[in-house]
Each structure stands twice: as C-alpha cells, then as structure tokens.
Design an enzyme around this catalytic site. Structure first.
Site, PDB file in Angstrom:
ATOM      1  N   ARG A  48       0.816  -1.224   0.000  1.00 56.22           N
ATOM      2  CA  ARG A  48       0.000   0.000   0.000  1.00 56.22           C
ATOM      3  C   ARG A  48       0.843   1.264   0.000  1.00 56.22           C
ATOM      4  O   ARG A  48       0.343   2.359  -0.262  1.00 56.22           O
ATOM      5  CB  ARG A  48      -0.963  -0.016   1.202  1.00 56.22           C
ATOM      6  CG  ARG A  48      -1.944   1.133   1.239  1.00 56.22           C
ATOM      7  CD  ARG A  48      -3.060   0.892   2.241  1.00 56.22           C
ATOM      8  NE  ARG A  48      -2.573   0.582   3.568  1.00 56.22           N
ATOM      9  CZ  ARG A  48      -2.164   1.505   4.458  1.00 56.22           C
ATOM     10  NH1 ARG A  48      -2.164   2.785   4.148  1.00 56.22           N
ATOM     11  NH2 ARG A  48      -1.763   1.121   5.667  1.00 56.22           N
ATOM     12  N   ASP A 174      -4.225  14.244 -18.924  1.00 57.43           N
ATOM     13  CA  ASP A 174      -4.473  12.835 -19.228  1.00 57.43           C
ATOM     14  C   ASP A 174      -3.800  12.570 -20.570  1.00 57.43           C
ATOM     15  O   ASP A 174      -4.255  13.049 -21.609  1.00 57.43           O
ATOM     16  CB  ASP A 174      -5.974  12.570 -19.291  1.00 57.43           C
ATOM     17  CG  ASP A 174      -6.298  11.091 -19.461  1.00 57.43           C
ATOM     18  OD1 ASP A 174      -5.447  10.353 -19.996  1.00 57.43           O
ATOM     19  OD2 ASP A 174      -7.410  10.679 -19.080  1.00 57.43           O
TER      20      ASP A 174
END
Length: 388
Positions: A48, A174
């Site tokens: 994580r 993006d």
C-alpha cells in the site's frame, strides 16, 4: 549511458527491469510478498506504500518514458486521476477542467467533488482563452486531455502550461490517448502526467492499471494521499505491465501507421460523413498536433451517413471487435454514447458533440488491408440489411 541518451526501444526494454542476481534470469523476478523486514533496512516496504520492488522499478520505466523524476502505479486509471486531484485540491479550492475529456473523469468530478467542498468549472471550449476565462481567484489546478476522448480535439499544451504558470496554478494532463511514445507533456511545461495504463502501456487488453508521473516533489504529495486511500496495484499485475511495456514503442508505432492510413480511407468513403483524426490535414488542430506530438496516435472516431445505423454496422464487423476499452494490439470499435460517455446525460453529450452515431475506433497492429476489408464489408452488409 544515462536514461536521457538511451533510445526509446531501449528504455522500454531495459529501464525499470529488476536484475535477477540469484539465478541470472533474463526477465524481472516477481516479488509477491505483502510483508517485508522492517528492522535495519533503508526502505520499509509495504504494497500500500507503492514501494514493493516491482512497483518501485516499474515506476522508473514510466518516469523515464515521460521525462520525469518519479512516478506511481495505481490499480486503475480512475484511481490515478482521483488520487492526483485529491492531492492538490481541498475544501474551498477550484479546478478548471477541459470540456472535452473522458466521461469517467467528468462523472467523478460532478459526482464526488461537492462532497469535498471542491469547486469546478468546465470550460466552454478547449482554446487557451477558454481556460483563462474559467480561472477564478481560488483556482489551484487546470486539467486537460489531448488528444481528447472521443473527439480527438487537440489542446495547446504549451499555451495552457504558460497561462497556468503565470498564475501559480498546477497543471495536469491525461496523456492516455497519445501515450508517452507520441507525446511528452512535461517537455511542453505541464506539471503532472497521468495515464490509464490499462490502455497503451498495457496494450494487450488484460491489465487494469493507472500511472502518474511528475517531479519527486509532486509525486511525494500524491503518495501522501494515496497511501491512505489504498489504490496500489498487485505485484503480479505490476510485473505483467512491465513485461508489456517492453514492446510499447514497437506496438504504438505500428498502430500509428495503420491509423494514418485508415483515417484517410474513411475520409474518402462515401458512406462516412465525418472523421476525427488529428493526422488529417482538415482537422482544425492539425498543425498544432504536428507541433506538439511526435506522431498523431492510433485513435480516431468517425460517423456514418445518417441513414446507416452505427450499432447495426458494428454487428457486421468480423475482424474488428466491438469492445469496451481501447489501445490493445487488436482493433476495436465502440459507441461512446453507450460506453465511455454513457454516464453523461444526452444533453451533456450533445453539448460536447458526442452523437449517437459516433464510433470510436482504436486501431490495432493487424495488416491494414484486412482492417480496410472488414470495414468495407460491414458497410456493404449494413446497407443491404437496412435497405432490403
């Protein structure tokens, strides 16, 4: 040799690989452990925390391709973009968002930002002046997408970056449709680049992933949020992504070549009313695309003449797959109104020019003449069925 002097295919093949010191294997080993020693070690590793060996080394490959200092890999493109936004926006902040972009991003902003007290404005257009008009005193971020999904609009990356820097605003992009092979926004002044790695980086329609690349300072800020939200990727998938990226430049260049030919073919077809592809000279931003991209990409969209039903046409395809995603080695088509932009209302789709006839075409690596034949036969059979 430094990463800056390595060739593109060499970066794809070798940067970010883990050397197998034990058995001298030719490919990176996979480290599947979710628990690592914590005492007397320099790095306390945990999945994580985005720092297991496979995550750490793949990030180096992505950073090298996007000309950045660092990168992070996420469980999906939406995980990447949402974590990126939340790292730089808080209650009372404002973001300016390009009006022509992926429907999932638009939906996330509209559905979630009000819960955080984050304000947003979608631009009226995608010219630099449209972004400038939308800036407010509390604007902290400008987000763009170029080429855009699904209309292949081209935004002036340098122009937006220059505007943002003059006002102390962070810029994000993006870069999924272009891929780092066709466009490097960092070199044009953008601060942070994100990808849906599910697409060109993965390239084989079998990986769900996302990526963000930027300066170490910005990546540290994103990491500080992301370790709490938990959007990291499993190391098995990380390994698959690193393996897939070895052929990234080869795949994308082959797809680019096919797309250029197919765009010209469709442009001249009597049963096609419009083609959206920045490589065509009649595209309104053709010269801008030529100036800021290395090539025009392998994505295009088109509309058939009104009397032909788009869905009926797609059902007649034999080789090209009617499929939800994009950028795999196999060619696919879809209707944005029913897939990528289905979460938008009809009114919202109409506002940005996404008609129900619009077909998005992700061009693969197949032989050009086979793709051309498949489109031709599908049009002929659709006409025969429709007008019988």
């Amino acid at each position: 040799m430094s990463k800056k002097t390595l060739g593109l295919n060499t970066i794809c093949t070798h940067v970010g690989e883990i050397k197998d010191e034990q058995f001298k294997g030719a490919v990176s080993p996979i480290y599947l452990s979710t628990s690592y020693e914590f005492d007397d070690v320099e790095i306390k590793r945990y999945p994580r925390y985005f720092n297991t060996p496979n995550q750490e080394f793949l990030a180096k490959k992505i950073a090298a391709l996007e000309h950045t200092e660092a990168a992070l890999i996420f469980g999906s493109g939406m995980a990447a973009i949402s974590h990126m936004f939340l790292a730089f926006l808080q209650k009372g902040d404002h973001i300016v968002v390009q009006n022509t972009l992926y429907g999932g991003t638009s939906n996330f902003i509209r559905e979630e930002f009000h819960k955080y007290g984050i304000e947003y404005t979608f631009t009226n257009g995608y010219a630099v002046s449209d972004f400038e008009a939308a800036i407010q005193s509390n604007t902290k971020l400008i987000h763009i997408e170029t080429p855009s999904n699904p209309l292949l609009t081209i935004t002036d990356v340098k122009g937006v970056a220059k505007l943002a820097k003059s006002k102390g605003i962070v810029t994000t992009i993006d870069n999924t449709f272009a891929s780092p092979i066709n466009q490097n926004p960092i070199d044009l002044g953008i601060d942070i680049v994100m990808h849906s790695a599910t697409k060109y980086l993965g390239g084989h329609s079998d990986i769900l992933a996302g990526a963000v690349a930027s300066s170490q300072e910005h990546i540290d800020r994103i990491w500080n949020v992301s370790k709490n939200l938990g959007g990291s990727l499993s190391d098995m998938t990380v390994w698959m992504l690193e393996r897939s990226m070895k052929t990234l430049a080869l795949r994308v260049k082959a797809q680019n070549k096919n797309a250029r030919k197919l765009a010209k073919f469709l442009e001249g077809h009597k049963d096609v009313s419009k083609v959206y592809y920045p490589g065509l000279k009649n595209h309104p931003e053709h010269e801008l695309a030529k100036a800021q991209m290395h090539d025009f990409g392998a994505m295009l969209s088109f509309e058939l003449v009104e009397e032909m039903d788009a869905m009926s046409f797609m059902k007649q395809l034999n080789l090209i797959k009617p499929s939800m995603s994009l950028a795999g080695v196999e060619s696919t088509m879809l209707l944005p109104s029913q897939t990528s932009h289905a979460l938008l209302s009809q009114e919202q789709r109409d506002a940005v020019g996404i008609s129900n006839q619009l077909i998005r075409f992700s061009v693969g690596i197949e032989t050009y003449r086979d793709l051309k034949f498949d489109i031709n036969q599908a049009i002929i059979n659709t006409k025969t069925t429709t007008f019988a």
